[in-house]
Design an enzyme around this catalytic site. Structure first.
Site, PDB file in Angstrom:
ATOM      1  N   LYS A 131       0.844  -1.194   0.000  1.00  0.00           N
ATOM      2  CA  LYS A 131       0.000   0.000   0.000  1.00  0.00           C
ATOM      3  C   LYS A 131       0.881   1.247   0.000  1.00  0.00           C
ATOM      4  O   LYS A 131       0.669   2.175  -0.757  1.00  0.00           O
ATOM      5  CB  LYS A 131      -0.911  -0.056   1.228  1.00  0.00           C
ATOM      6  CG  LYS A 131      -1.934   1.018   1.275  1.00  0.00           C
ATOM      7  CD  LYS A 131      -2.867   0.831   2.461  1.00  0.00           C
ATOM      8  CE  LYS A 131      -3.603   2.132   2.705  1.00  0.00           C
ATOM      9  NZ  LYS A 131      -4.482   2.086   3.860  1.00  0.00           N
TER      10      LYS A 131
ATOM     11  N   GLU B 157      10.503  -4.805   4.357  1.00  0.00           N
ATOM     12  CA  GLU B 157      10.550  -6.222   3.959  1.00  0.00           C
ATOM     13  C   GLU B 157      10.228  -6.367   2.471  1.00  0.00           C
ATOM     14  O   GLU B 157      10.933  -7.048   1.721  1.00  0.00           O
ATOM     15  CB  GLU B 157       9.542  -7.054   4.770  1.00  0.00           C
ATOM     16  CG  GLU B 157       9.840  -7.173   6.241  1.00  0.00           C
ATOM     17  CD  GLU B 157       9.120  -6.135   7.091  1.00  0.00           C
ATOM     18  OE1 GLU B 157       8.889  -5.009   6.598  1.00  0.00           O
ATOM     19  OE2 GLU B 157       8.801  -6.443   8.251  1.00  0.00           O
TER      20      GLU B 157
ATOM     21  N   GLY C 188      -4.967  -1.976   4.970  1.00  0.00           N
ATOM     22  CA  GLY C 188      -4.160  -3.103   4.495  1.00  0.00           C
ATOM     23  C   GLY C 188      -4.822  -4.450   4.766  1.00  0.00           C
ATOM     24  O   GLY C 188      -4.937  -5.296   3.884  1.00  0.00           O
ATOM     25  N   ARG C 189      -5.304  -4.652   5.992  1.00  0.00           N
ATOM     26  CA  ARG C 189      -5.865  -5.969   6.339  1.00  0.00           C
ATOM     27  C   ARG C 189      -7.258  -6.172   5.775  1.00  0.00           C
ATOM     28  O   ARG C 189      -7.862  -7.227   5.971  1.00  0.00           O
ATOM     29  CB  ARG C 189      -5.830  -6.164   7.857  1.00  0.00           C
ATOM     30  CG  ARG C 189      -6.467  -5.071   8.670  1.00  0.00           C
ATOM     31  CD  ARG C 189      -6.077  -5.195  10.139  1.00  0.00           C
ATOM     32  NE  ARG C 189      -6.558  -4.106  10.970  1.00  0.00           N
ATOM     33  CZ  ARG C 189      -5.942  -2.936  11.129  1.00  0.00           C
ATOM     34  NH1 ARG C 189      -4.826  -2.690  10.475  1.00  0.00           N
ATOM     35  NH2 ARG C 189      -6.433  -2.005  11.929  1.00  0.00           N
TER      36      ARG C 189
ATOM     37  N   GLU D 211      -4.672  -6.917  14.998  1.00  0.00           N
ATOM     38  CA  GLU D 211      -4.204  -5.580  14.600  1.00  0.00           C
ATOM     39  C   GLU D 211      -5.358  -4.583  14.726  1.00  0.00           C
ATOM     40  O   GLU D 211      -5.145  -3.394  14.953  1.00  0.00           O
ATOM     41  CB  GLU D 211      -3.648  -5.608  13.165  1.00  0.00           C
ATOM     42  CG  GLU D 211      -2.834  -4.375  12.799  1.00  0.00           C
ATOM     43  CD  GLU D 211      -1.995  -4.555  11.541  1.00  0.00           C
ATOM     44  OE1 GLU D 211      -0.819  -4.940  11.643  1.00  0.00           O
ATOM     45  OE2 GLU D 211      -2.516  -4.291  10.442  1.00  0.00           O
TER      46      GLU D 211
ATOM     47  N   HIS E 159      -4.358 -33.672  17.394  1.00  0.00           N
ATOM     48  CA  HIS E 159      -3.191 -34.465  17.790  1.00  0.00           C
ATOM     49  C   HIS E 159      -2.068 -33.567  18.307  1.00  0.00           C
ATOM     50  O   HIS E 159      -0.904 -33.986  18.333  1.00  0.00           O
ATOM     51  CB  HIS E 159      -2.728 -35.318  16.603  1.00  0.00           C
ATOM     52  CG  HIS E 159      -3.816 -36.247  16.143  1.00  0.00           C
ATOM     53  ND1 HIS E 159      -3.957 -37.512  16.658  1.00  0.00           N
ATOM     54  CD2 HIS E 159      -4.843 -36.060  15.288  1.00  0.00           C
ATOM     55  CE1 HIS E 159      -5.020 -38.081  16.091  1.00  0.00           C
ATOM     56  NE2 HIS E 159      -5.580 -37.218  15.263  1.00  0.00           N
TER      57      HIS E 159
ATOM     58  N   LYS F 177       9.313  -1.016  14.285  1.00  0.00           N
ATOM     59  CA  LYS F 177       9.871  -0.664  12.969  1.00  0.00           C
ATOM     60  C   LYS F 177      10.943   0.406  13.120  1.00  0.00           C
ATOM     61  O   LYS F 177      12.020   0.326  12.539  1.00  0.00           O
ATOM     62  CB  LYS F 177       8.770  -0.114  12.050  1.00  0.00           C
ATOM     63  CG  LYS F 177       7.830  -1.136  11.464  1.00  0.00           C
ATOM     64  CD  LYS F 177       6.914  -0.438  10.439  1.00  0.00           C
ATOM     65  CE  LYS F 177       5.706  -1.277  10.103  1.00  0.00           C
ATOM     66  NZ  LYS F 177       4.736  -0.585   9.261  1.00  0.00           N
TER      67      LYS F 177
HETATM   68  O1  LIG Z   1       1.047  -2.755   2.272  1.00  0.00           O
HETATM   69  P1  LIG Z   1       2.161  -2.162   3.074  1.00  0.00           P
HETATM   70  O2  LIG Z   1       2.137  -0.667   3.052  1.00  0.00           O
HETATM   71  O3  LIG Z   1       3.489  -2.695   2.598  1.00  0.00           O
HETATM   72  O4  LIG Z   1       1.959  -2.572   4.580  1.00  0.00           O
HETATM   73  C1  LIG Z   1       1.979  -3.918   4.975  1.00  0.00           C
HETATM   74  C2  LIG Z   1       1.427  -4.111   6.352  1.00  0.00           C
HETATM   75  O5  LIG Z   1       2.132  -3.357   7.316  1.00  0.00           O
HETATM   76  C3  LIG Z   1       1.249  -2.884   8.306  1.00  0.00           C
HETATM   77  O6  LIG Z   1       1.111  -1.514   8.146  1.00  0.00           O
HETATM   78  C4  LIG Z   1       1.686  -3.168   9.716  1.00  0.00           C
HETATM   79  O7  LIG Z   1       2.952  -3.619   9.866  1.00  0.00           O
HETATM   80  C5  LIG Z   1      -0.062  -3.597   8.025  1.00  0.00           C
HETATM   81  O8  LIG Z   1      -1.158  -2.955   8.517  1.00  0.00           O
HETATM   82  C6  LIG Z   1      -0.013  -3.721   6.550  1.00  0.00           C
HETATM   83  O9  LIG Z   1      -0.922  -4.668   6.117  1.00  0.00           O
END
Ligand SMILES: O=P(O)(O)OC[C@H]1O[C@](O)(CO)[C@@H](O)[C@@H]1O
Length: 541
Positions: free
Chosen positions: A204, A210, A262-263, A348, A379, A508
């Site tokens: 987003k 990452e 995002g979620r 979250e 199990h 972060k």
């Molecule tokens: O889509 P982005 O901006 O890479 O964010 C990834 C994720 O990081 C977060 O902001 C939290 O770490 C989430 O809410 C989101 O889904």
């Protein structure tokens, strides 16, 4: 009556009934019918989604008090405000409109938002069709593989949904890279051909460390093989300008507004990998299922409203009974990533210690959500669910029909195991019965007594079961929208803003400051003793 007074009434009611047997509530022959709700769906004659919450310690009075609490918390008004595009995400000053992506366009919404969402969906469908038909291809020919690079909401939804809809896959193979651990990217790239691999960078913000690190590594992998990486990349982002810096042309950038959290984003461009796998038509059915749940949520009376019921049963267990966790147990192997998806969606959203107005939350926030598919979990951790000292409310999910008609006997076993677990949790096994079992094995005296005690199940452990006809794209859409609205209702009742996530920021920030300290000789004197000890061991290894 104030909302706090409503909470108090529920707490008092719980104190009165806490030790009562759930099983005894079934003396009412209509209990199962009265403490369940079913929604028939449009995708097939026998389509249904049944929510059975009768195996809980709720009675008519408790139920009425919960509905009173939901009304006092203005659930209906907040729901209408959400669908109407009001900035209910107050801490970020944003509307919350993932529902718009599945066709729930409220007349109050700005036309350009609605049109934009529709156009983006049409562009996605056109693009997916061209890829699937081999009309848009890689340097080595039609795309055989798609890699989605993203994390959190830009990963968990598509990962979970592509796995869930495996029987509907007729497009390229899909892969997902999320973790910054180089192992993830290295293992995923093994055996893939860069010349026939399409890469989706899903972020987003287009800044997440990452995702950008993994995307750069994948770009290097393509370039090392002589492939023009930008020509085989797609960006899914609200930050089109940053995507452009990667050389990705505008026709391959799929954007979405900041009113899509995002979620909550799998319904739009973040779902592109799913659309590529199952095709625009099945993706459309997925959205239609969610839209049906949206309509139900908007119109059904609270007492019959599945998201409201699921939410208020959750409130009963977490905030009133004080159960700190909730197990989600899909008896559906293809929902094996649902618990992980729900961990982000629920924790979250509702894992917060202050209310919308910044005051301390007067009670616990949302519970820890965890789980694994049945029967595997049986199990592993079911021992604790049945005999541990702390009751764990369970949510079972089970389909009437699998996708493997030749393996119908497997499905019968799956169903019987699922129903057996909720029955066992409620019914338990008394000491008397355990003694009889041991006596039948020839034990006597102290031996009998000791062995019998280990075989007692306290029972009276609550669960809800969601039963549905089959895990189709439509049904998956319904189930996910049900969970989304459940989280929303719980958040409203707790007075939480379910749509921000400030709690992810501090870690972060510190990670960025820590990275330079991994260089040999770096000055870490500002750090605490533990962090310095760990840096000493991990640095330069
Ligand atoms: O889509 P982005 O901006 O890479 O964010 C990834 C994720 O990081 C977060 O902001 C939290 O770490 C989430 O809410 C989101 O889904």
């Amino acid at each position: 009556m104030s909302i706090e007074a409503k909470w108090k009434l529920l707490e008092d009611h719980h104190a009165r009934v806490r030790d009562r047997s759930i099983l005894s509530l079934f003396d009412d022959p209509d209990r199962a019918a009265r403490f369940s709700a079913c929604l028939s769906c449009a995708d097939g004659d026998d389509g249904f989604l049944l929510l059975d919450y009768s195996k809980t310690n709720l009675d008519d009075q408790g139920f009425a008090l919960l509905m009173g609490l939901a009304r006092a918390a203005s659930v209906e008004d907040r729901r209408d405000a959400m669908f109407a595009g009001q900035p209910i995400n107050e801490t970020e000053g944003r509307a919350v409109l993932h529902t718009m992506l599945r066709g729930q366009a409220d007349p109050a919404l700005p036309l350009e938002w609605v049109r934009d969402a529709q156009q983006t969906r049409a562009r996605m469908a056109e693009f997916a069709s061209r890829v699937r038909a081999g009309q848009f291809a890689g340097m080595g020919g039609a795309f055989t593989d798609v890699i989605n690079i993203g994390i959190g909401g830009s990963d968990l939804g598509p990962v979970m949904a592509t796995l869930a809809l495996r029987p509907y896959h007729d497009g390229p193979r899909t892969h997902f890279i999320s973790n910054v651990d180089g192992a993830h990217v290295a293992d995923t790239l093994q055996g893939l051909n860069p010349a026939t691999t399409l890469v989706i960078i899903a972020s987003k913000t287009f800044t997440t460390i990452e995702t950008m690190t993994n995307a750069a590594t994948v770009r290097d992998w393509m370039q090392a093989a002589g492939v023009d990486a930008a020509a085989q990349m797609v960006a899914v982002s609200s930050a089109g300008d940053r995507a452009a810096e990667w050389g990705i042309p505008p026709e391959r950038v799929f954007g979405f507004g900041d009113f899509i959290g995002g979620r909550y984003s799998v319904w739009g461009p973040v779902g592109l990998s799913l659309m590529l796998a199952v095709g625009p038509e099945d993706f459309g059915a997925f959205l239609d299922g969610a839209a049906m749940m949206d309509r139900h949520f908007r119109t059904a009376p609270l007492e019959d409203n599945l998201p409201v019921l699921l939410a208020m049963v959750g409130v009963w267990h977490a905030q009133i009974c004080g159960h700190a966790t909730r197990a989600v147990l899909p008896y559906d192997q293809r929902l094996s990533r649902l618990p992980a998806y729900l961990q982000q969606l629920e924790m979250e959203s509702n894992g917060k210690r202050v209310a919308m107005d910044g005051t301390d939350l007067p009670r616990d926030s949302g519970p820890v959500v965890w789980g694994e598919p049945g029967t595997n979990g049986q199990h592993a951790f079911y021992q604790m669910i049945h005999q541990g000292t702390r009751p764990i409310p369970c949510e079972f999910l089970i389909a009437a029909r699998g996708h493997e008609p030749a393996l119908a006997h497997h499905h019968k076993l799956l169903i019987s195991n699922c129903l057996a677990q909720s029955e066992a949790l409620m019914r338990g096994r008394s000491l008397e019965r355990a003694r009889a079992l041991m006596a039948a094995r020839g034990l006597v005296g102290e031996d009998l007594e000791r062995h019998a005690r280990h075989r007692v199940f306290a029972g009276n452990r609550p669960s809800v079961t969601m039963a549905y006809h089959q895990l189709t794209p439509f049904m998956l859409g319904m189930i996910l929208a049900l969970y989304e609205h459940r989280v929303f209702v719980e958040g409203v009742v707790l007075g939480i803003n379910s749509f921000d996530q400030w709690g992810v920021e501090l870690g972060k920030e510190l990670a960025l400051k820590l990275e330079p300290l991994l260089t040999p000789g770096a000055d870490d004197s500002g750090k605490d003793g533990s962090t310095r000890l760990l840096l000493g061991r991990l640095r330069g290894a």
